[in-house]
Motif scaffolding. Structure first.
Motif, PDB file in Angstrom:
ATOM      1  N   SER A   1       0.824  -1.210   0.000  1.00 18.09           N
ATOM      2  CA  SER A   1       0.000   0.000   0.000  1.00 18.09           C
ATOM      3  C   SER A   1       0.857   1.258   0.000  1.00 18.09           C
ATOM      4  CB  SER A   1      -0.931   0.010   1.214  1.00 18.09           C
ATOM      5  OG  SER A   1      -1.788  -1.099   1.186  1.00 18.09           O
ATOM      6  N   ALA A   2       1.900   1.268   0.798  1.00 19.30           N
ATOM      7  CA  ALA A   2       2.785   2.431   0.841  1.00 19.30           C
ATOM      8  C   ALA A   2       3.467   2.633  -0.516  1.00 19.30           C
ATOM      9  CB  ALA A   2       3.821   2.259   1.941  1.00 19.30           C
ATOM     10  N   PHE A   3       3.873   1.543  -1.148  1.00 18.11           N
ATOM     11  CA  PHE A   3       4.495   1.633  -2.464  1.00 18.11           C
ATOM     12  C   PHE A   3       3.524   2.206  -3.488  1.00 18.11           C
ATOM     13  CE2 PHE A   3       5.389  -0.286  -6.619  1.00 18.11           C
ATOM     14  CZ  PHE A   3       6.640   0.257  -6.848  1.00 18.11           C
ATOM     15  N   MET A   4       2.283   1.738  -3.492  1.00 19.45           N
ATOM     16  CA  MET A   4       1.273   2.226  -4.440  1.00 19.45           C
ATOM     17  C   MET A   4       0.993   3.711  -4.227  1.00 19.45           C
ATOM     18  SD  MET A   4       0.462  -0.254  -6.425  1.00 19.45           S
ATOM     19  CE  MET A   4      -1.150   0.045  -7.066  1.00 19.45           C
ATOM     20  N   ILE A   5       0.871   4.135  -2.996  1.00 16.98           N
ATOM     21  CA  ILE A   5       0.621   5.547  -2.695  1.00 16.98           C
ATOM     22  C   ILE A   5       1.802   6.392  -3.145  1.00 16.98           C
ATOM     23  CG2 ILE A   5       0.366   7.205  -0.796  1.00 16.98           C
ATOM     24  CD1 ILE A   5      -1.369   5.026   0.600  1.00 16.98           C
ATOM     25  N   THR A   6       3.016   5.916  -2.929  1.00 18.13           N
ATOM     26  CA  THR A   6       4.210   6.640  -3.363  1.00 18.13           C
ATOM     27  C   THR A   6       4.234   6.793  -4.883  1.00 18.13           C
ATOM     28  OG1 THR A   6       5.409   5.743  -1.476  1.00 18.13           O
ATOM     29  CG2 THR A   6       6.733   6.687  -3.259  1.00 18.13           C
ATOM     30  N   VAL A   7       3.899   5.730  -5.598  1.00 18.85           N
ATOM     31  CA  VAL A   7       3.872   5.795  -7.064  1.00 18.85           C
ATOM     32  C   VAL A   7       2.829   6.799  -7.534  1.00 18.85           C
ATOM     33  CG1 VAL A   7       3.267   4.474  -9.134  1.00 18.85           C
ATOM     34  CG2 VAL A   7       4.798   3.486  -7.432  1.00 18.85           C
ATOM     35  N   LEU A   8       1.641   6.802  -6.936  1.00 18.18           N
ATOM     36  CA  LEU A   8       0.603   7.752  -7.333  1.00 18.18           C
ATOM     37  C   LEU A   8       1.016   9.190  -7.067  1.00 18.18           C
ATOM     38  CD1 LEU A   8      -2.619   5.884  -6.162  1.00 18.18           C
ATOM     39  CD2 LEU A   8      -1.867   6.299  -8.502  1.00 18.18           C
ATOM     40  N   VAL A   9       1.659   9.436  -5.943  1.00 13.56           N
ATOM     41  CA  VAL A   9       2.105  10.789  -5.617  1.00 13.56           C
ATOM     42  C   VAL A   9       3.183  11.237  -6.593  1.00 13.56           C
ATOM     43  CG1 VAL A   9       3.337  12.161  -3.876  1.00 13.56           C
ATOM     44  CG2 VAL A   9       1.440  10.685  -3.194  1.00 13.56           C
ATOM     45  N   VAL A  10       4.133  10.373  -6.903  1.00 13.38           N
ATOM     46  CA  VAL A  10       5.210  10.739  -7.822  1.00 13.38           C
ATOM     47  C   VAL A  10       4.659  10.996  -9.215  1.00 13.38           C
ATOM     48  CG1 VAL A  10       7.274   9.837  -8.989  1.00 13.38           C
ATOM     49  CG2 VAL A  10       7.022   9.589  -6.519  1.00 13.38           C
ATOM     50  N   ARG A  11       3.730  10.175  -9.694  1.00 12.56           N
ATOM     51  CA  ARG A  11       3.146  10.384 -11.030  1.00 12.56           C
ATOM     52  C   ARG A  11       2.361  11.682 -11.097  1.00 12.56           C
ATOM     53  NH1 ARG A  11       0.200   5.618 -13.802  1.00 12.56           N
ATOM     54  NH2 ARG A  11       0.464   7.017 -15.546  1.00 12.56           N
ATOM     55  N   SER A  12       1.617  12.010 -10.041  1.00 11.16           N
ATOM     56  CA  SER A  12       0.837  13.245 -10.074  1.00 11.16           C
ATOM     57  C   SER A  12       1.733  14.471 -10.006  1.00 11.16           C
ATOM     58  CB  SER A  12      -0.186  13.260  -8.945  1.00 11.16           C
ATOM     59  OG  SER A  12       0.475  13.322  -7.691  1.00 11.16           O
ATOM     60  N   VAL A  13       2.843  14.387  -9.297  1.00 12.97           N
ATOM     61  CA  VAL A  13       3.771  15.512  -9.206  1.00 12.97           C
ATOM     62  C   VAL A  13       4.523  15.696 -10.520  1.00 12.97           C
ATOM     63  CG1 VAL A  13       5.890  16.322  -8.091  1.00 12.97           C
ATOM     64  CG2 VAL A  13       4.027  15.408  -6.711  1.00 12.97           C
ATOM     65  N   SER A  14       4.959  14.596 -11.145  1.00 16.17           N
ATOM     66  CA  SER A  14       5.745  14.714 -12.379  1.00 16.17           C
ATOM     67  C   SER A  14       4.874  14.953 -13.597  1.00 16.17           C
ATOM     68  CB  SER A  14       6.595  13.463 -12.596  1.00 16.17           C
ATOM     69  OG  SER A  14       5.761  12.345 -12.830  1.00 16.17           O
ATOM     70  N   GLY A  15       3.571  14.740 -13.518  1.00 14.34           N
ATOM     71  CA  GLY A  15       2.662  15.030 -14.619  1.00 14.34           C
ATOM     72  C   GLY A  15       2.745  14.038 -15.755  1.00 14.34           C
ATOM     73  N   THR A  16       2.971  12.771 -15.494  1.00 11.41           N
ATOM     74  CA  THR A  16       3.081  11.773 -16.559  1.00 11.41           C
ATOM     75  C   THR A  16       1.831  10.908 -16.658  1.00 11.41           C
ATOM     76  OG1 THR A  16       4.134  10.210 -15.047  1.00 11.41           O
ATOM     77  CG2 THR A  16       5.585  11.625 -16.382  1.00 11.41           C
ATOM     78  N   SER A  17       0.725  11.411 -16.207  1.00  7.41           N
ATOM     79  CA  SER A  17      -0.492  10.622 -16.329  1.00  7.41           C
ATOM     80  C   SER A  17      -0.984  10.642 -17.767  1.00  7.41           C
ATOM     81  CB  SER A  17      -1.584  11.160 -15.398  1.00  7.41           C
ATOM     82  OG  SER A  17      -2.015  12.403 -15.868  1.00  7.41           O
ATOM     83  N   ALA A  18      -1.882   9.750 -18.106  1.00  3.25           N
ATOM     84  CA  ALA A  18      -2.394   9.641 -19.476  1.00  3.25           C
ATOM     85  C   ALA A  18      -3.160  10.901 -19.875  1.00  3.25           C
ATOM     86  CB  ALA A  18      -3.300   8.416 -19.604  1.00  3.25           C
ATOM     87  N   ASP A  19      -3.841  11.536 -18.930  1.00  5.83           N
ATOM     88  CA  ASP A  19      -4.607  12.741 -19.249  1.00  5.83           C
ATOM     89  C   ASP A  19      -3.692  13.887 -19.675  1.00  5.83           C
ATOM     90  OD1 ASP A  19      -6.921  11.411 -18.644  1.00  5.83           O
ATOM     91  OD2 ASP A  19      -6.980  12.136 -16.569  1.00  5.83           O
ATOM     92  N   THR A  20      -2.599  14.093 -18.961  1.00  5.97           N
ATOM     93  CA  THR A  20      -1.709  15.190 -19.327  1.00  5.97           C
ATOM     94  C   THR A  20      -0.932  14.865 -20.587  1.00  5.97           C
ATOM     95  OG1 THR A  20       0.005  14.344 -17.856  1.00  5.97           O
ATOM     96  CG2 THR A  20      -1.475  16.034 -16.972  1.00  5.97           C
ATOM     97  N   ALA A  21      -0.659  13.599 -20.854  1.00  3.45           N
ATOM     98  CA  ALA A  21       0.050  13.244 -22.087  1.00  3.45           C
ATOM     99  C   ALA A  21      -0.815  13.554 -23.304  1.00  3.45           C
ATOM    100  CB  ALA A  21       0.438  11.768 -22.072  1.00  3.45           C
ATOM    101  N   ASN A  22      -2.105  13.261 -23.243  1.00  4.05           N
ATOM    102  CA  ASN A  22      -2.998  13.549 -24.356  1.00  4.05           C
ATOM    103  C   ASN A  22      -3.283  15.045 -24.486  1.00  4.05           C
ATOM    104  OD1 ASN A  22      -3.168  10.873 -25.027  1.00  4.05           O
ATOM    105  ND2 ASN A  22      -5.026  10.521 -23.849  1.00  4.05           N
TER     106      ASN A  22
END
Length: 166
Positions: A19-40
Motif C-alpha cells: 500500500s505504501a508503495f502504491m501511494i508513493t507511485v501515485l504521488v510521484v506520477r501526479s507531481v511529475s505530470g506523466t499521467s495519461a490525461d496530461t500526455a494527451n
C-alpha cells in the motif's frame, strides 16, 4: 494469544508495504505530470496547411524527406483505392493547383501515396477528385522499380469535389 499475532504479522506487513508503495507511485506520477490525461492534453495542434505554388510543390515532391512535416493543400484524383484491402491508404495523382476536367478527364502530374484515418476516407472512391490538407511524411515504394519511390502524405482533411470524372 501471542501465536495468533505472529501468524498475522507477515501478511499485515506485506499489505502495508504494498500500500505504501502504491501511494508513493501515485504521488510521484501526479507531481511529475506523466499521467495519461496530461500526455494527451499536451499534444500540439497541427499548424494550418498552406497553399504553395506548383513550383514549390515540385520541389517538395522531388525531395519529400527534406520537407517532412510540412503542411500543404493539394488537389488530386484517386488512382487506386480499395477500402476492403486497406481503408487507411490510397494512391492518387496530385498538384497544388486545381486543374479543370476536360472531356471527363483531369491530369494531375505527381503520383503520391496518401494515408489517413478510415473515417476521413470513408466517402472516397476510385476516380474521385478531391482537395486535401496533408502533411508530408517522406517517401513510399512506388511499386515498379525496386529503387523507385514516391512522396508519402498523411491526410488530415479531405473533401470530395467531383464524383463523376474518370
Amino acid at each position: 494469544m501471542r501465536r495468533i499475532w505472529a501468524a498475522w504479522a507477515w501478511p499485515i506487513v506485506t499489505f502495508v508495504v504494498i500500500s505504501a508503495f502504491m501511494i508513493t507511485v501515485l504521488v510521484v506520477r501526479s507531481v511529475s505530470g506523466t499521467s495519461a490525461d496530461t500526455a494527451n492534453a499536451s499534444a500540439a495542434p497541427l499548424e494550418p496547411a498552406r497553399h504553395v505554388n506548383t513550383r514549390a510543390w515540385r520541389t517538395i515532391a522531388a525531395d519529400p524527406a527534406n520537407h517532412a512535416d510540412e503542411r500543404v493543400v493539394v488537389w488530386g484524383r484517386v488512382t487506386r483505392f480499395d477500402p476492403r484491402a486497406d481503408a487507411s491508404s490510397f494512391r492518387a495523382n496530385v498538384d497544388t493547383a486545381r486543374h479543370t476536367p476536360r472531356n471527363g478527364v483531369v491530369n494531375y502530374p505527381t503520383a503520391v501515396v496518401l494515408h489517413g484515418a478510415p473515417d476521413i476516407l470513408r466517402n472516397l472512391g476510385q476516380g474521385f477528385i478531391f482537395t486535401a490538407e496533408v502533411t508530408v511524411d517522406g517517401t513510399a515504394p512506388a511499386g515498379g522499380a525496386p529503387d523507385a519511390t514516391i512522396p508519402a502524405l498523411t491526410v488530415t482533411k479531405l473533401t470530395v469535389t467531383d464524383k463523376t470524372v474518370g
